[in-house]
Design an enzyme around this catalytic site. Structure first.
Site, mmCIF file in Angstrom:
data_model
loop_
_atom_site.group_PDB
_atom_site.id
_atom_site.type_symbol
_atom_site.label_atom_id
_atom_site.label_comp_id
_atom_site.label_asym_id
_atom_site.label_seq_id
_atom_site.Cartn_x
_atom_site.Cartn_y
_atom_site.Cartn_z
ATOM 1 N N LYS A 22 0.834 -1.212 0.000
ATOM 2 C CA LYS A 22 0.000 0.000 0.000
ATOM 3 C C LYS A 22 0.869 1.262 0.000
ATOM 4 C CE LYS A 22 -1.682 1.535 4.087
ATOM 5 N NZ LYS A 22 -1.391 2.936 4.447
ATOM 6 N N ASN A 23 1.861 1.299 0.864
ATOM 7 C CA ASN A 23 2.628 2.534 1.025
ATOM 8 C C ASN A 23 3.635 2.770 -0.102
ATOM 9 O OD1 ASN A 23 1.119 3.081 3.231
ATOM 10 N ND2 ASN A 23 2.689 2.565 4.739
ATOM 11 N N CYS A 125 -4.544 12.853 13.197
ATOM 12 C CA CYS A 125 -5.188 11.565 12.994
ATOM 13 C C CYS A 125 -5.005 10.736 14.235
ATOM 14 C CB CYS A 125 -4.664 10.866 11.745
ATOM 15 S SG CYS A 125 -3.136 10.005 12.021
ATOM 16 N N ARG A 130 0.769 14.595 13.256
ATOM 17 C CA ARG A 130 1.210 14.418 11.873
ATOM 18 C C ARG A 130 1.182 15.694 11.030
ATOM 19 N NH1 ARG A 130 -0.979 8.794 9.606
ATOM 20 N NH2 ARG A 130 0.903 8.948 8.355
ATOM 21 N N ASP A 315 4.957 0.778 11.780
ATOM 22 C CA ASP A 315 3.753 0.094 11.269
ATOM 23 C C ASP A 315 3.660 -1.363 11.718
ATOM 24 O OD1 ASP A 315 2.948 2.411 10.060
ATOM 25 O OD2 ASP A 315 3.581 1.842 8.044
ATOM 26 N N ARG A 407 -8.467 -0.809 4.767
ATOM 27 C CA ARG A 407 -7.619 0.220 4.152
ATOM 28 C C ARG A 407 -6.243 -0.333 3.805
ATOM 29 N NH1 ARG A 407 -7.356 5.727 7.195
ATOM 30 N NH2 ARG A 407 -5.976 5.969 5.423
HETATM 31 N N1 EPU Z 1 6.545 14.668 10.413
HETATM 32 C C1 EPU Z 1 6.661 16.012 10.714
HETATM 33 N N2 EPU Z 1 6.485 16.906 9.688
HETATM 34 C C2 EPU Z 1 6.227 16.513 8.414
HETATM 35 C C3 EPU Z 1 6.109 15.148 8.110
HETATM 36 C C4 EPU Z 1 6.296 14.237 9.149
HETATM 37 O O1 EPU Z 1 6.903 16.384 11.852
HETATM 38 O O2 EPU Z 1 6.083 17.387 7.545
HETATM 39 C C5 EPU Z 1 6.718 13.679 11.484
HETATM 40 C C6 EPU Z 1 5.483 12.826 11.714
HETATM 41 O O3 EPU Z 1 4.534 13.456 12.537
HETATM 42 C C7 EPU Z 1 6.083 11.589 12.325
HETATM 43 C C8 EPU Z 1 7.418 11.459 11.602
HETATM 44 O O4 EPU Z 1 7.713 12.771 11.090
HETATM 45 O O5 EPU Z 1 6.310 11.799 13.686
HETATM 46 C C9 EPU Z 1 7.453 10.482 10.463
HETATM 47 O O6 EPU Z 1 6.385 10.701 9.579
HETATM 48 P P1 EPU Z 1 6.463 10.372 8.020
HETATM 49 O O7 EPU Z 1 6.327 11.622 7.259
HETATM 50 O O8 EPU Z 1 7.661 9.528 7.787
HETATM 51 O O9 EPU Z 1 5.161 9.490 7.818
HETATM 52 P P2 EPU Z 1 4.126 9.531 6.613
HETATM 53 O O10 EPU Z 1 4.836 9.732 5.333
HETATM 54 O O11 EPU Z 1 3.009 10.430 6.951
HETATM 55 C C10 EPU Z 1 4.299 6.976 6.130
HETATM 56 C C11 EPU Z 1 3.349 5.816 6.041
HETATM 57 C C12 EPU Z 1 2.840 5.468 7.427
HETATM 58 C C13 EPU Z 1 4.049 5.121 8.306
HETATM 59 C C14 EPU Z 1 5.049 6.277 8.312
HETATM 60 C C15 EPU Z 1 6.325 5.985 9.064
HETATM 61 C C16 EPU Z 1 2.399 6.061 3.846
HETATM 62 C C17 EPU Z 1 1.220 6.377 3.007
HETATM 63 N N3 EPU Z 1 2.243 6.167 5.173
HETATM 64 O O12 EPU Z 1 3.571 8.050 6.666
HETATM 65 O O13 EPU Z 1 2.013 4.329 7.286
HETATM 66 O O14 EPU Z 1 3.625 4.866 9.618
HETATM 67 O O15 EPU Z 1 5.419 6.608 6.951
HETATM 68 O O16 EPU Z 1 6.951 4.859 8.537
HETATM 69 O O17 EPU Z 1 3.457 5.711 3.342
HETATM 70 C C18 EPU Z 1 0.247 2.852 7.816
HETATM 71 O O18 EPU Z 1 0.470 2.265 6.742
HETATM 72 O O19 EPU Z 1 -0.511 2.374 8.701
HETATM 73 C C19 EPU Z 1 0.891 4.142 8.084
HETATM 74 C C20 EPU Z 1 0.456 4.991 9.013
#
Ligand code: EPU
Length: 428
Positions: A22-23, A125, A130, A315, A407
């Site tokens: 998915k990701n 969320c 986030r 995850d 999802r």
């Molecule tokens: N963060 C910030 N600012 C930003 C972006 C992120 O502070 O602009 C923080 C977040 O709040 C978090 C950390 O950085 O504390 C890491 O977040 P990241 O941006 O890496 O996560 P994401 O891209 O929003 C993806 C996956 C998540 C997975 C995380 C971490 C997808 C679609 N989602 O989220 O997957 O937990 O990376 O590996 O790729 C899931 O599949 O259940 C899921 C939540």
């Protein structure tokens, strides 16, 4: 709303096909906005989030067509063709973004291709606040003007388009790295992303972009270099296997003392998971078809902290915690990525687990048995943790709000049934 009824206690055995990730799939689909030529994606999982992304892309002008089954003989996955002759609408509306945070991944591509984007802010969320500040700072470094207005991010590229720059991410972020990778592919000049995320899903996206004509180096490292091109073209790409789904079924085997072959699992992307599971006494062998996982000799406690890749994935934290509930001793699990990702703890406690949370760490004292109970979770992986606990628990567990699992887990109950679990989906 459907619920999953699980009668615990069956040892799972057999073979289960691992679906496409998915990701990886979500950013790959978003990348189709970058070109006017078709992008053909194979091995896409059938999931609600994939349908949501297809809806969003369609809104922006992408023609999305399903070409039927993957043809890999498993009956899972599909082939999707995405073609965006022109961006017809640069707004990602609240109605779609609120259903799926990953909608933010259209921001970089829209901005790079159309020169402007208006994307609803995703908001908080169930697992934490986030924010998207890193996405915005990175795009601003590429020359975008960013404003926030009525709950929307308004981004505008400078005259002549985005321009390459050196971007240092203050924190490792999967989504920000992906947005920047896509945007920089069409920027003028060279971009360097420092402190980039190294997740295999980003490498998968990068490979697809390269197949579309992008010039990228350093994928899988924390320094990615992108030499912008003026146009990206058609490509055909196979989505990588879902390492989180694979890990979840590995725990299903371990927690029930069963033996499961994860067909198509990619061990190279799962090293931290494999290491922790082995430390917990789970036997894991690489076989030509994927990975073979077996439990049954007791579960040993582990100490584990979630980390960006190549560390142990956040995850998988809830699923690991479910396993540790039945370990022979006390484990400490620390969640270092999201501030609020322990929502499954109280539900596991309702099944008889002994867990104490102090800040970002949970101490899980193994118990001899868990007892089935009606439970519900507020996010996808927490729901999976509860389902796994239910597979091992005495009696009946009802996992409510099954839409969370839909999802991210392709036809979960069907796969569990194949492995001999006693599960049923019922309309609640
Ligand atoms: N963060 C910030 N600012 C930003 C972006 C992120 O502070 O602009 C923080 C977040 O709040 C978090 C950390 O950085 O504390 C890491 O977040 P990241 O941006 O890496 O996560 P994401 O891209 O929003 C993806 C996956 C998540 C997975 C995380 C971490 C997808 C679609 N989602 O989220 O997957 O937990 O990376 O590996 O790729 C899931 O599949 O259940 C899921 C939540």
């Amino acid at each position: 709303m459907d619920k999953l009824i699980i009668r615990g206690g069956r040892r799972l055995s057999g073979k289960v096909p691992v679906s496409g990730a998915k990701n990886a799939a979500l950013p790959l689909m978003a990348a189709s906005l970058l070109a006017d030529a078709p992008l053909r994606l194979r091995n896409l999982p059938r999931l609600v989030d994939i349908a949501t992304m297809a809806d969003l892309l369609n809104h922006h002008g992408t023609a999305v067509t399903l070409e039927g089954a993957t043809g890999n003989g498993t009956g899972f996955g599909r082939v999707m063709r995405l073609e965006t002759p022109a961006i017809v609408d640069t707004t990602a509306p609240y109605d779609i973004v609120r259903r799926m945070r990953a909608s933010i991944l259209v921001l970089g591509p829209l901005l790079a291709r159309a020169g402007t984007a208006r994307v609803s802010l995703p908001g908080g969320c169930a697992i934490g606040t986030r924010p998207i500040d890193l996405h915005l700072k990175g795009l601003a470094a590429l020359g975008a003007e960013i404003a926030l207005e009525e709950g929307y991010v308004l981004a505008r590229a400078p005259r002549g388009g985005l321009r390459g720059a050196r971007v240092v991410l203050d924190k490792v972020s999967v989504g920000a790295t992906e947005n920047l990778l896509m945007a920089a592919s069409l920027a003028r000049g060279e971009t360097v992303i420092e402190n980039a995320a190294r997740e295999p899903e980003i490498v998968d996206l990068g490979r697809c972009l390269v197949a579309m004509g992008a010039r990228i180096e350093g994928l899988g490292t924390s320094r990615i270099e992108i030499a912008g091109v003026t146009r990206l073209g058609a490509a055909d790409h196979r989505t990588m296997a879902d390492r989180i789904e694979a890990g979840s079924y590995a725990i299903a085997a371990a927690i029930t003392g069963g033996r499961v072959t994860l067909l198509g699992a990619e061990a190279a992307a799962m090293e931290a998971q494999i290491e922790i599971l082995r430390a917990a006494g789970v036997k894991i062998a690489t076989v030509p078809e994927g990975l073979e996982v077996s439990g049954g000799d007791g579960i040993r406690p582990v100490t584990c902290t979630t980390q960006p890749y190549p560390g142990f994935p956040t995850d998988m934290q809830a699923q690991l915690m479910a396993l540790m509930c039945l370990a022979d001793g006390a484990s400490v699990i620390t969640e270092a990525i999201f501030e609020n990702r322990f929502m499954h703890v109280l539900e596991l406690a309702r099944m008889g687990a002994d867990i104490t949370v102090a800040g970002a760490s949970a101490t899980v004292r193994g118990v001899a048995r868990l007892a089935g109970a009606p439970v519900m979770a507020t996010d996808l992986r927490a729901s999976m943790g509860l389902a796994l606990a239910g597979l091992a628990a005495d009696g009946v567990t009802e996992v409510h709000r099954l839409y969370h699992l839909d999802r991210g887990y392709e036809r979960l109950e069907e796969k569990l049934l194949r492995l001999g679990a006693d599960v049923a989906r019922v309309a609640a």
